[in-house]
Scaffold this active site. Structure first.
Site, PDB file in Angstrom:
ATOM      1  N   HIS A 162       3.108 -10.918   5.195  1.00 15.18           N
ATOM      2  CA  HIS A 162       4.082 -11.430   4.229  1.00 15.18           C
ATOM      3  C   HIS A 162       5.501 -11.114   4.663  1.00 15.18           C
ATOM      4  O   HIS A 162       5.736 -10.401   5.651  1.00 15.18           O
ATOM      5  CB  HIS A 162       3.812 -10.849   2.838  1.00 15.18           C
ATOM      6  N   CYS A 178      -0.408  -3.652   5.184  1.00 14.84           N
ATOM      7  CA  CYS A 178       0.088  -5.016   5.312  1.00 14.84           C
ATOM      8  C   CYS A 178       1.002  -5.148   6.519  1.00 14.84           C
ATOM      9  O   CYS A 178       1.565  -4.179   7.011  1.00 14.84           O
ATOM     10  CB  CYS A 178       0.834  -5.442   4.051  1.00 14.84           C
TER      11      CYS A 178
END
Length: 202
Positions: A162, A178
């Site tokens: 992201h 992440c």
């Protein structure tokens, strides 16, 4: 989010702290891929992280994938780089990234993109709220969102590739799992990938 109830010191404290770490996964994973708006965090987001400079080199796809069907994304944790090859191999991209803070928080292996969200929302899990009851229960799309402008949801629960509004994160070991990109880079990658794009973290 325009709601005035979040314009409090606690809200500001959360946002300041979130600059130190990407939204992150739990160490123990489940197979529930429906929890797409929750991101587990297993360390204090107010901790300071040390910045390191990414090293970059172009790579061929053949050592990592048997084909590039649906496109292929290689996340090189050690060099803090994300590589992308299009389905027909006519497009190759190399992006600097943020990576997990420790080896214990790092997951490696094969997965795939199962969902794409333009303007993702973010919600802390119950365990996060238990540790940090002052955190907001929801952050919608916008400059305060830890997931940036776009998110690629992977088949591993809580794992994402992201964006981030805090450019200081890129090139750091700053997340709990992440992989973060500059917003302009995730927007470009988002436009090229599809549900089913192969992903390999090494």
């Amino acid at each position: 989010m325009p709601n005035s109830k979040f314009n409090t010191p606690s809200r500001r404290s959360f946002l300041a702290g979130s600059a130190a770490v990407l939204a992150a996964p739990a160490i123990a994973q489940t197979d529930n891929v429906n929890s797409t708006n929750t991101t587990e965090n297993e360390r204090d987001i107010t901790e300071v992280v040390r910045r390191n400079v990414s090293s970059f080199r172009t790579l061929d796809w053949q050592p990592y994938f048997s084909n590039t069907r649906n496109g292929a994304i290689l996340v090189d944790i050690d060099s803090r780089a994300v590589h992308y090859w299009s389905d027909d191999q006519s497009v190759y991209k190399l992006y600097p990234s943020s990576v997990p803070l420790t080896q214990e928080l790092t997951r490696r292996g094969r997965t795939s993109v199962i969902r794409k969200v333009d303007g993702p929302s973010w919600s802390p899990t119950p365990s996060m709220l238990k540790r940090n009851p002052e955190w907001p229960k929801f952050i919608g799309p916008g400059p305060d969102n830890p997931l940036g402008t776009h998110a690629l949801y992977l088949s591993w629960t809580y794992y994402r590739i992201h964006g981030t509004h805090d450019t200081r994160k890129i090139g750091r070991r700053s997340s709990n799992g992440c992989i973060g990109l500059y917003n302009e880079h995730i927007a470009e990658l988002f436009s090229m990938t599809k549900v089913g794009t192969q992903v390999l973290l090494i």
